[in-house]
Design a protein around this motif. Structure first.
Motif, mmCIF file in Angstrom:
data_model
loop_
_atom_site.group_PDB
_atom_site.id
_atom_site.type_symbol
_atom_site.label_atom_id
_atom_site.label_comp_id
_atom_site.label_asym_id
_atom_site.label_seq_id
_atom_site.Cartn_x
_atom_site.Cartn_y
_atom_site.Cartn_z
ATOM 1 N N ARG A 112 2.968 -17.233 -3.910
ATOM 2 C CA ARG A 112 2.365 -16.780 -5.150
ATOM 3 C C ARG A 112 2.579 -15.277 -5.353
ATOM 4 N N THR A 113 3.019 -14.891 -6.545
ATOM 5 C CA THR A 113 3.161 -13.475 -6.892
ATOM 6 C C THR A 113 2.366 -13.218 -8.158
ATOM 7 N N LEU A 114 1.463 -12.265 -8.069
ATOM 8 C CA LEU A 114 0.751 -11.862 -9.274
ATOM 9 C C LEU A 114 1.575 -10.748 -9.920
ATOM 10 N N ALA A 115 2.149 -11.032 -11.073
ATOM 11 C CA ALA A 115 3.026 -10.047 -11.726
ATOM 12 C C ALA A 115 2.249 -9.199 -12.734
ATOM 13 N N VAL A 116 1.389 -9.852 -13.492
ATOM 14 C CA VAL A 116 0.669 -9.153 -14.570
ATOM 15 C C VAL A 116 -0.815 -9.490 -14.428
ATOM 16 N N GLY A 168 7.088 1.537 -17.125
ATOM 17 C CA GLY A 168 6.311 1.394 -15.895
ATOM 18 C C GLY A 168 7.247 1.318 -14.713
ATOM 19 N N PRO A 169 6.709 1.425 -13.490
ATOM 20 C CA PRO A 169 7.558 1.423 -12.303
ATOM 21 C C PRO A 169 8.406 0.159 -12.208
ATOM 22 N N SER A 170 9.493 0.279 -11.485
ATOM 23 C CA SER A 170 10.404 -0.838 -11.287
ATOM 24 C C SER A 170 9.661 -2.049 -10.705
ATOM 25 N N GLY A 171 9.908 -3.214 -11.275
ATOM 26 C CA GLY A 171 9.305 -4.439 -10.755
ATOM 27 C C GLY A 171 7.840 -4.626 -11.081
ATOM 28 N N CYS A 172 7.302 -3.841 -12.034
ATOM 29 C CA CYS A 172 5.850 -3.891 -12.255
ATOM 30 C C CYS A 172 5.417 -5.059 -13.131
ATOM 31 N N GLY A 173 6.364 -5.682 -13.841
ATOM 32 C CA GLY A 173 5.978 -6.820 -14.678
ATOM 33 C C GLY A 173 6.332 -6.663 -16.148
ATOM 34 N N LYS A 174 7.176 -5.684 -16.479
ATOM 35 C CA LYS A 174 7.515 -5.423 -17.885
ATOM 36 C C LYS A 174 8.223 -6.601 -18.534
ATOM 37 N N THR A 175 9.261 -7.098 -17.847
ATOM 38 C CA THR A 175 10.013 -8.228 -18.405
ATOM 39 C C THR A 175 9.103 -9.437 -18.568
ATOM 40 N N SER A 176 8.220 -9.647 -17.591
ATOM 41 C CA SER A 176 7.300 -10.785 -17.679
ATOM 42 C C SER A 176 6.451 -10.707 -18.949
ATOM 43 N N VAL A 177 5.979 -9.504 -19.277
ATOM 44 C CA VAL A 177 5.163 -9.334 -20.489
ATOM 45 C C VAL A 177 5.989 -9.718 -21.723
ATOM 46 N N ASP A 213 14.610 -5.720 -24.014
ATOM 47 C CA ASP A 213 14.406 -5.498 -22.584
ATOM 48 C C ASP A 213 15.572 -4.681 -22.021
ATOM 49 N N GLU A 214 15.385 -3.378 -21.985
ATOM 50 C CA GLU A 214 16.399 -2.446 -21.474
ATOM 51 C C GLU A 214 17.792 -2.688 -22.055
ATOM 52 N N PRO A 215 17.892 -2.756 -23.381
ATOM 53 C CA PRO A 215 19.197 -3.088 -23.964
ATOM 54 C C PRO A 215 20.252 -2.014 -23.730
ATOM 55 N N GLU A 254 1.126 -15.231 -13.149
ATOM 56 C CA GLU A 254 1.387 -15.471 -11.730
ATOM 57 C C GLU A 254 2.621 -16.343 -11.619
ATOM 58 N N TYR A 255 3.443 -16.061 -10.621
ATOM 59 C CA TYR A 255 4.588 -16.926 -10.344
ATOM 60 C C TYR A 255 4.339 -17.634 -9.017
ATOM 61 N N GLY A 256 4.887 -18.829 -8.884
ATOM 62 C CA GLY A 256 4.844 -19.539 -7.599
ATOM 63 C C GLY A 256 3.449 -20.004 -7.214
ATOM 64 N N PRO A 309 2.021 0.099 -11.286
ATOM 65 C CA PRO A 309 2.849 -0.727 -10.399
ATOM 66 C C PRO A 309 2.294 -2.152 -10.365
ATOM 67 N N ARG A 310 3.144 -3.115 -9.972
ATOM 68 C CA ARG A 310 2.732 -4.508 -9.928
ATOM 69 C C ARG A 310 1.460 -4.679 -9.122
ATOM 70 N N PRO A 311 0.537 -5.502 -9.575
ATOM 71 C CA PRO A 311 0.545 -6.243 -10.834
ATOM 72 C C PRO A 311 0.210 -5.342 -12.034
HETATM 73 N N1 ATP Z 1 10.690 -16.460 -12.018
HETATM 74 C C1 ATP Z 1 10.042 -15.755 -11.079
HETATM 75 N N2 ATP Z 1 9.582 -16.324 -9.958
HETATM 76 C C2 ATP Z 1 8.915 -15.632 -9.023
HETATM 77 N N3 ATP Z 1 8.635 -14.323 -9.127
HETATM 78 C C3 ATP Z 1 9.067 -13.679 -10.214
HETATM 79 C C4 ATP Z 1 9.792 -14.355 -11.251
HETATM 80 N N4 ATP Z 1 10.090 -13.446 -12.219
HETATM 81 C C5 ATP Z 1 9.581 -12.271 -11.796
HETATM 82 N N5 ATP Z 1 8.962 -12.403 -10.601
HETATM 83 C C6 ATP Z 1 8.259 -11.324 -9.867
HETATM 84 O O1 ATP Z 1 7.297 -10.761 -10.726
HETATM 85 C C7 ATP Z 1 7.276 -9.338 -10.589
HETATM 86 C C8 ATP Z 1 7.507 -8.672 -11.918
HETATM 87 O O2 ATP Z 1 8.817 -8.955 -12.372
HETATM 88 P P1 ATP Z 1 9.379 -8.415 -13.761
HETATM 89 O O3 ATP Z 1 10.796 -8.831 -13.860
HETATM 90 O O4 ATP Z 1 8.463 -8.809 -14.850
HETATM 91 O O5 ATP Z 1 9.264 -6.833 -13.566
HETATM 92 P P2 ATP Z 1 9.989 -5.650 -14.343
HETATM 93 O O6 ATP Z 1 8.976 -4.575 -14.525
HETATM 94 O O7 ATP Z 1 10.666 -6.148 -15.541
HETATM 95 O O8 ATP Z 1 11.073 -5.179 -13.260
HETATM 96 P P3 ATP Z 1 12.380 -4.257 -13.471
HETATM 97 O O9 ATP Z 1 11.868 -2.861 -13.606
HETATM 98 O O10 ATP Z 1 13.148 -4.455 -12.203
HETATM 99 O O11 ATP Z 1 13.087 -4.772 -14.680
HETATM 100 C C9 ATP Z 1 8.323 -9.005 -9.521
HETATM 101 O O12 ATP Z 1 7.654 -8.840 -8.300
HETATM 102 C C10 ATP Z 1 9.211 -10.215 -9.481
HETATM 103 O O13 ATP Z 1 9.732 -10.414 -8.207
#
Ligand code: ATP
Ligand code: MG
Length: 246
Positions: free
Chosen positions: A17-21, A38-47, A153-155, A10-12, A204-206
């Motif tokens: 608050r955003t639940l990412a994963v 996974g779909p754009s913004g779903c949380g891949k980078t966070s993982v 991460d998407e190199p 979770e962020y924030g 999709p996110r989360p």
């Molecule tokens: N530092 C942060 N603070 C707040 N929210 C964040 C932060 N980093 C990511 N998020 C949110 O968490 C969610 C997942 O982000 P993340 O970057 O992990 O997704 P992603 O799958 O890598 O996206 P993309 O496909 O665009 O690379 C998004 O909704 C993003 O806005």
């Protein structure tokens, strides 16, 4: 082995608050290469950031070779689409940078540069290279650390198709040579199938794990042109499409 268990991020706080994963579980065996898609913004980078120890999970557990991840580890390398090169340093100095920071011997860098097709460019500056070459310098810098685990991460994002395929083939060759444990995040389905022994599909996110596709044909440069490759690509595409329609 990398073990990700019930990972929640979770962020924030409060209204921000955003639940990412939301409970992601998977394992990657030593020497295995998996793709995460996974779909754009779903949380891949966070993982990936959590596996690298850069962010702390809200809950869940991540271990590498049985040890809890508590911070950035020396045996784990992370690369993104921004190669992060220092413009005032040459190709060789950039490739040696991570080793220097860790006060480790700089042997082997020359060979790595050569295997990435950068032989002869050691004394050039980043501005004198193509974007594809700059990405490869970033890969060289990570590889010079002889990582056990290579997180990507998407190199290859935003490169033209042929450059992209060329770097994919270089990564495949490097994996055969060094047998690192690899996790590749990508939004390109064909790239995921070309480089993943398994393809882990996130919702999709989360993020949650929706499906894991076995991809035993992966490993040969010619795989891209096989019928099996085509079938796996179609399967992954249908799953991703069904997620968007939900
Ligand atoms: N530092 C942060 N603070 C707040 N929210 C964040 C932060 N980093 C990511 N998020 C949110 O968490 C969610 C997942 O982000 P993340 O970057 O992990 O997704 P992603 O799958 O890598 O996206 P993309 O496909 O665009 O690379 C998004 O909704 C993003 O806005
Ligand atoms: Mg991302």
């Amino acid at each position: 082995m990398i073990s990700v268990e019930a990972l929640r991020i979770e962020y924030g706080r409060g209204r921000r608050r955003t639940l990412a994963v939301a409970g992601v579980t998977f394992q990657v065996a030593d020497g295995e290469f998996v793709s995460l898609i996974g779909p754009s913004g779903c949380g891949k980078t966070s993982v990936l950031l959590a596996i690298d120890g850069i962010i702390r999970p809200t809950s869940g557990r991540i271990t590498i070779r049985g040890e809890d991840v508590r911070g950035v580890r020396r045996d784990v390398a992370f690369i993104t689409q921004d190669a992060g090169l220092l413009p005032w340093k040459t190709v060789r100095q950039n490739a040696e940078l991570a080793l220097r920071l860790q006060r480790r011997p700089r042997e082997g860098v020359q060979e790595i540069l050569r295997s990435l097709g950068l032989g002869g460019f050691e004394n050039r500056y980043p501005a004198e290279l193509s974007e594809g070459m700059r990405r490869r310098v970033g890969i060289a810098r990570a590889l010079a650390l002889r990582p056990e685990v290579f997180l990507m991460d998407e190199p290859m994002a935003n490169l033209d198709t042929l450059t992209r395929e060329r770097i994919q083939e270089i990564i495949l060759r490097l994996w055969h040579m060094y047998r690192f444990t690899g996790v590749l995040v990508t939004h390109d389905i064909e790239e995921a199938v070309f480089l993943g022994q398994r393809i882990i599909i996130l919702s999709p996110r989360p993020a949650r794990v929706v499906e894991v596709i076995e991809n035993p044909g992966m490993g040969e440069v010619g795989y891209r042109r096989s019928e099996e490759f085509y079938h796996v690509v179609v399967k992954a595409r249908e799953i991703l499409k069904s997620l968007e329609e939900r």
